[in-house]
Design a protein around this motif. Structure first.
Motif, PDB file in Angstrom:
ATOM      1  N   LEU A   1       0.830  -1.202   0.000  1.00 53.32           N
ATOM      2  CA  LEU A   1       0.000   0.000   0.000  1.00 53.32           C
ATOM      3  C   LEU A   1       0.867   1.256   0.000  1.00 53.32           C
ATOM      4  N   ALA A   2       0.224   2.383  -0.323  1.00 51.75           N
ATOM      5  CA  ALA A   2       0.832   3.722  -0.226  1.00 51.75           C
ATOM      6  C   ALA A   2       2.037   3.896  -1.135  1.00 51.75           C
ATOM      7  N   VAL A   3       2.020   3.225  -2.287  1.00 49.91           N
ATOM      8  CA  VAL A   3       3.099   3.329  -3.265  1.00 49.91           C
ATOM      9  C   VAL A   3       2.497   3.763  -4.604  1.00 49.91           C
ATOM     10  N   ASP A   4       3.218   4.564  -5.344  1.00 44.82           N
ATOM     11  CA  ASP A   4       2.757   5.009  -6.651  1.00 44.82           C
ATOM     12  C   ASP A   4       2.866   3.857  -7.649  1.00 44.82           C
ATOM     13  N   GLY A   5       1.720   3.296  -8.051  1.00 43.80           N
ATOM     14  CA  GLY A   5       1.699   2.165  -8.952  1.00 43.80           C
ATOM     15  C   GLY A   5       2.113   2.497 -10.375  1.00 43.80           C
ATOM     16  N   ASP A   6       2.175   3.785 -10.719  1.00 44.16           N
ATOM     17  CA  ASP A   6       2.657   4.159 -12.044  1.00 44.16           C
ATOM     18  C   ASP A   6       4.176   4.064 -12.139  1.00 44.16           C
ATOM     19  N   LEU A   7       4.852   4.107 -10.987  1.00 41.45           N
ATOM     20  CA  LEU A   7       6.315   4.112 -10.978  1.00 41.45           C
ATOM     21  C   LEU A   7       6.913   2.805 -10.486  1.00 41.45           C
ATOM     22  N   PHE A   8       6.186   2.095  -9.611  1.00 48.42           N
ATOM     23  CA  PHE A   8       6.778   0.930  -8.962  1.00 48.42           C
ATOM     24  C   PHE A   8       5.885  -0.302  -9.101  1.00 48.42           C
ATOM     25  N   ALA A   9       6.492  -1.455  -8.920  1.00 42.53           N
ATOM     26  CA  ALA A   9       5.779  -2.726  -8.956  1.00 42.53           C
ATOM     27  C   ALA A   9       6.335  -3.638  -7.862  1.00 42.53           C
ATOM     28  N   LEU A  10       5.508  -4.571  -7.433  1.00 43.38           N
ATOM     29  CA  LEU A  10       5.909  -5.539  -6.410  1.00 43.38           C
ATOM     30  C   LEU A  10       6.330  -6.834  -7.093  1.00 43.38           C
ATOM     31  N   ARG A  11       7.467  -7.338  -6.700  1.00 43.77           N
ATOM     32  CA  ARG A  11       7.965  -8.591  -7.283  1.00 43.77           C
ATOM     33  C   ARG A  11       8.233  -9.604  -6.180  1.00 43.77           C
ATOM     34  N   THR A  12       7.641 -10.775  -6.307  1.00 41.45           N
ATOM     35  CA  THR A  12       7.937 -11.891  -5.423  1.00 41.45           C
ATOM     36  C   THR A  12       9.041 -12.710  -6.066  1.00 41.45           C
TER      37      THR A  12
ATOM     38  N   GLN B   1       3.720 -33.494   9.976  1.00 36.70           N
ATOM     39  CA  GLN B   1       3.426 -32.080  10.218  1.00 36.70           C
ATOM     40  C   GLN B   1       1.973 -31.801   9.821  1.00 36.70           C
ATOM     41  N   THR B   2       1.292 -30.973  10.611  1.00 33.22           N
ATOM     42  CA  THR B   2      -0.127 -30.701  10.348  1.00 33.22           C
ATOM     43  C   THR B   2      -0.373 -29.291   9.831  1.00 33.22           C
ATOM     44  N   GLN B   3       0.673 -28.478   9.735  1.00 29.99           N
ATOM     45  CA  GLN B   3       0.528 -27.126   9.215  1.00 29.99           C
ATOM     46  C   GLN B   3       1.564 -26.873   8.131  1.00 29.99           C
ATOM     47  N   LEU B   4       1.302 -25.832   7.335  1.00 31.02           N
ATOM     48  CA  LEU B   4       2.227 -25.461   6.272  1.00 31.02           C
ATOM     49  C   LEU B   4       2.601 -23.996   6.448  1.00 31.02           C
ATOM     50  N   TYR B   5       3.890 -23.710   6.401  1.00 27.08           N
ATOM     51  CA  TYR B   5       4.415 -22.354   6.536  1.00 27.08           C
ATOM     52  C   TYR B   5       4.923 -21.885   5.169  1.00 27.08           C
ATOM     53  N   LEU B   6       4.613 -20.633   4.822  1.00 28.08           N
ATOM     54  CA  LEU B   6       5.090 -20.051   3.580  1.00 28.08           C
ATOM     55  C   LEU B   6       6.067 -18.921   3.881  1.00 28.08           C
ATOM     56  N   PHE B   7       7.191 -18.902   3.181  1.00 24.08           N
ATOM     57  CA  PHE B   7       8.186 -17.841   3.303  1.00 24.08           C
ATOM     58  C   PHE B   7       8.421 -17.277   1.905  1.00 24.08           C
ATOM     59  N   CYS B   8       8.159 -15.983   1.722  1.00 24.98           N
ATOM     60  CA  CYS B   8       8.320 -15.360   0.408  1.00 24.98           C
ATOM     61  C   CYS B   8       9.276 -14.185   0.487  1.00 24.98           C
ATOM     62  N   ASP B   9      10.231 -14.132  -0.429  1.00 26.53           N
ATOM     63  CA  ASP B   9      11.154 -13.010  -0.554  1.00 26.53           C
ATOM     64  C   ASP B   9      10.582 -12.040  -1.578  1.00 26.53           C
ATOM     65  N   VAL B  10      10.352 -10.804  -1.177  1.00 23.90           N
ATOM     66  CA  VAL B  10       9.713  -9.825  -2.056  1.00 23.90           C
ATOM     67  C   VAL B  10      10.537  -8.543  -2.100  1.00 23.90           C
ATOM     68  N   LEU B  11      10.346  -7.776  -3.179  1.00 28.61           N
ATOM     69  CA  LEU B  11      11.014  -6.480  -3.280  1.00 28.61           C
ATOM     70  C   LEU B  11      10.151  -5.534  -4.096  1.00 28.61           C
ATOM     71  N   LEU B  12      10.385  -4.252  -3.908  1.00 31.45           N
ATOM     72  CA  LEU B  12       9.729  -3.200  -4.677  1.00 31.45           C
ATOM     73  C   LEU B  12      10.700  -2.760  -5.761  1.00 31.45           C
ATOM     74  N   CYS B  13      10.234  -2.761  -7.015  1.00 33.49           N
ATOM     75  CA  CYS B  13      11.158  -2.427  -8.098  1.00 33.49           C
ATOM     76  C   CYS B  13      10.632  -1.262  -8.928  1.00 33.49           C
ATOM     77  N   ASP B  14      11.557  -0.588  -9.564  1.00 32.04           N
ATOM     78  CA  ASP B  14      11.265   0.557 -10.420  1.00 32.04           C
ATOM     79  C   ASP B  14      10.798   0.044 -11.775  1.00 32.04           C
ATOM     80  N   LYS B  15       9.617   0.499 -12.224  1.00 32.59           N
ATOM     81  CA  LYS B  15       9.082   0.023 -13.497  1.00 32.59           C
ATOM     82  C   LYS B  15       9.926   0.447 -14.696  1.00 32.59           C
ATOM     83  N   THR B  16      10.716   1.512 -14.520  1.00 37.15           N
ATOM     84  CA  THR B  16      11.560   1.953 -15.630  1.00 37.15           C
ATOM     85  C   THR B  16      12.756   1.021 -15.816  1.00 37.15           C
ATOM     86  N   ALA B  17      13.057   0.231 -14.779  1.00 37.76           N
ATOM     87  CA  ALA B  17      14.115  -0.764 -14.883  1.00 37.76           C
ATOM     88  C   ALA B  17      13.481  -2.093 -15.287  1.00 37.76           C
TER      89      ALA B  17
END
Length: 290
Positions: free
Chosen positions: A182-193, A247-263
């Motif tokens: 949230l609170a990020v300019d979607g015209d300039l940035f994107a979320l990458r997993t 095991q009776t549960q599943l854990y998820l670990f995700c590495d994410v970053l915010l990237c510049d759309k111009t790159a």
């Protein structure tokens, strides 16, 4: 406003009611003219980082200050009124006056806002009490700023019905995962997993890769599909539920970053410091499919 002098009555925020977030916008110029500090904007006067993220937007040469709140009861003091057909969320935006030295000449102002949703038409409004989700903070590009990132699990491909803490998920059933900033300019940035690992414990050691390099990992036993990644402020993927032995549960670990759309947003991170780890525990227990 021509030759007319601006007054507090002119300070009427613009409110955009989306299916998962409400955005409140105000003119920076008008706020400054009226003697209010646009950097002090918050939801309900709440000092939490989740409630005072303000970002600017430029529309036809005018700078607007935007702030968002999620469609959750109690989030930043949200009030919810609902019945079988109507869902109304209300809150207020708090703004402090500009202070010169130790002199204050105005009172703070609170501007009320609300959004009404017709549940017979807008089925994507979610007001469950204990959804499976986690919010962390994601650093901005080049280390500037910090933004709330929410990772959530859903039951359906429309990403409407969130999994609950008490839900049991059968082996083989599809789970839909969303990461949203949230609170990020979607015209300039994107979320990458970049990578996601599933584990039977609270450590990724010994886990199974679901995503690597931003793409699904081919596995004949586990179905994985990436529907959106690196193109907007939300990343989405799904996978078929499975279980680690004893095991009776599943854990998820995700590495994410915010990237510049111009790159090139499809590239991997150049350093480990660029990524933030989001972790999620799927609730209830894993159960055998009938």
């Amino acid at each position: 406003m021509g030759n007319q002098k601006a007054t507090i009555e002119n300070l009427v925020p613009s409110v955009k009611c989306d299916a998962d977030v409400i955005t409140v916008s105000m003119s920076r110029c008008l706020l400054t003219t009226l003697g209010y500090d646009y950097t002090s904007i918050s939801i309900n006067g709440n000092s939490s980082n989740l409630c005072n993220y303000v970002y600017e937007d430029h529309v036809n040469g005018t700078v607007f200050e935007n702030i968002q709140t999620q469609l959750k009861e109690g989030f930043c003091g949200n009030n919810v009124t609902k019945n079988s057909s109507i869902y109304i969320l209300s809150n207020n935006v708090h703004i402090s006056p500009i202070q010169v030295g130790n002199i204050i000449t105005k009172n703070p102002v609170s501007l009320n806002f609300n959004c009404t949703y017709d549940l017979t038409k807008q089925v994507s409004v979610n007001y469950t009490l204990h959804p499976i989700s986690q919010t962390i903070y994601l650093p901005g590009v080049n280390g500037t700023g910090s933004y709330p990132l929410t990772m959530s699990a859903y039951k359906d491909p429309e990403y409407i019905t969130q999994l609950q803490e008490t839900d049991n998920v059968p082996i083989g059933e599809l789970v839909y995962v969303s990461l949203n900033v949230l609170a990020v300019d979607g015209d300039l940035f994107a979320l990458r997993t970049v990578q996601c690992v599933a584990s039977g414990t609270d450590s990724r050691t010994g886990g199974v890769n679901l995503l690597a390099g931003g793409c699904k990992v081919d596995n004949s036993d586990i179905y994985v599909n990436v529907s959106e990644n690196g193109v907007s402020l939300e990343s989405r993927f799904s996978f078929s539920m499975f279980q680690f032995q004893d095991q009776t549960q599943l854990y998820l670990f995700c590495d994410v970053l915010l990237c510049d759309k111009t790159a090139n947003c499809s590239r991997g991170p150049s350093t480990r410091s660029e990524v933030v780890v989001a972790a999620l525990v799927l609730g209830g227990e894993i159960e055998e499919a009938p």
